[in-house]
Design a protein around this motif. Structure first.
Motif, mmCIF file in Angstrom:
data_model
loop_
_atom_site.group_PDB
_atom_site.id
_atom_site.type_symbol
_atom_site.label_atom_id
_atom_site.label_comp_id
_atom_site.label_asym_id
_atom_site.label_seq_id
_atom_site.Cartn_x
_atom_site.Cartn_y
_atom_site.Cartn_z
ATOM 1 N N MET A 1 3.237 0.711 3.825
ATOM 2 C CA MET A 1 3.266 -0.725 3.594
ATOM 3 C C MET A 1 3.163 -1.000 2.092
ATOM 4 S SD MET A 1 0.716 -3.552 5.143
ATOM 5 C CE MET A 1 -0.399 -4.076 3.878
ATOM 6 N N LEU A 2 4.016 -1.864 1.593
ATOM 7 C CA LEU A 2 3.977 -2.229 0.176
ATOM 8 C C LEU A 2 2.783 -3.140 -0.091
ATOM 9 C CD1 LEU A 2 7.717 -2.968 -0.624
ATOM 10 C CD2 LEU A 2 6.321 -1.113 -1.514
ATOM 11 N N GLU A 3 1.938 -2.722 -1.021
ATOM 12 C CA GLU A 3 0.778 -3.531 -1.385
ATOM 13 C C GLU A 3 0.984 -4.122 -2.780
ATOM 14 O OE1 GLU A 3 -3.145 -2.067 -0.348
ATOM 15 O OE2 GLU A 3 -2.153 -0.267 0.418
ATOM 16 N N ARG A 54 4.543 -3.959 -6.569
ATOM 17 C CA ARG A 54 4.212 -3.514 -5.205
ATOM 18 C C ARG A 54 4.377 -2.001 -5.139
ATOM 19 N NH1 ARG A 54 4.326 -7.179 -0.965
ATOM 20 N NH2 ARG A 54 4.639 -9.315 -1.605
ATOM 21 N N THR A 55 3.567 -1.375 -4.311
ATOM 22 C CA THR A 55 3.658 0.072 -4.148
ATOM 23 C C THR A 55 3.249 0.481 -2.734
ATOM 24 O OG1 THR A 55 2.958 2.223 -5.005
ATOM 25 C CG2 THR A 55 1.305 0.479 -4.990
ATOM 26 N N ASN A 56 3.769 1.599 -2.309
ATOM 27 C CA ASN A 56 3.330 2.227 -1.060
ATOM 28 C C ASN A 56 2.179 3.193 -1.309
ATOM 29 O OD1 ASN A 56 5.131 1.076 0.831
ATOM 30 N ND2 ASN A 56 6.755 2.426 0.112
ATOM 31 N N HIS A 57 1.838 3.399 -2.593
ATOM 32 C CA HIS A 57 0.854 4.415 -2.970
ATOM 33 C C HIS A 57 -0.230 3.820 -3.863
ATOM 34 C CE1 HIS A 57 3.732 7.236 -1.291
ATOM 35 N NE2 HIS A 57 4.660 6.655 -2.038
ATOM 36 N N ILE A 58 -0.936 2.817 -3.365
ATOM 37 C CA ILE A 58 -1.935 2.115 -4.185
ATOM 38 C C ILE A 58 -3.042 3.053 -4.653
ATOM 39 C CG2 ILE A 58 -3.376 1.282 -2.279
ATOM 40 C CD1 ILE A 58 -2.436 -0.722 -5.426
ATOM 41 N N ASN A 59 -3.454 4.012 -3.833
ATOM 42 C CA ASN A 59 -4.501 4.947 -4.254
ATOM 43 C C ASN A 59 -4.051 5.801 -5.427
ATOM 44 O OD1 ASN A 59 -6.437 4.057 -2.449
ATOM 45 N ND2 ASN A 59 -5.764 5.456 -0.852
ATOM 46 N N GLN A 60 -2.781 6.187 -5.441
ATOM 47 C CA GLN A 60 -2.255 6.959 -6.568
ATOM 48 C C GLN A 60 -2.247 6.106 -7.837
ATOM 49 O OE1 GLN A 60 -1.392 10.308 -6.622
ATOM 50 N NE2 GLN A 60 -1.383 9.929 -8.822
#
Length: 100
Positions: A1-3, A54-60
């Motif tokens: 999911m894009l955040e 937006r990203t699918n990898h917010i933790n990264q």
């Protein structure tokens, strides 16, 4: 999911004295321009470095920001004057920032 995310500095600690100065300058300029709701209650002075994105990898993204920022103590910059954009829904008044 894009955040969605922004990367920004919150003016706290040492920078808090600048936040007060910025707030007073913004209020004065908003009053001069006759803008309503000059500063909403709960407004936090900040400097947006990047965004919105937006990203699918917010933790990264969070890990990368933490890793990079550990190499710096202070990030020097200068205020470059007022700017803004105004529309019928909201008015935004801001200082432009000249990076180091």
């Amino acid at each position: 999911m894009l955040e969605p995310f922004y990367i920004e500095f919150r003016l706290r600690g040492y920078a808090k004295r600048y936040a007060f100065w910025v707030k007073m300058c913004v209020r004065k300029e908003a009053k001069r321009l006759r803008l309503k709701n000059r500063l909403r209650k709960g407004h936090v002075s900040h400097i947006t470095l990047f965004g919105p994105a937006r990203t699918n990898h917010i933790n990264q993204v969070l890990n990368d920001i933490e890793k990079i920022s550990k190499g710096y103590t202070l990030v020097p910059f200068e205020f470059g004057g007022f700017d803004g954009f105004f529309n019928k829904d909201a008015n935004y008044l801001y200082f432009s920032i000249q990076p180091s």
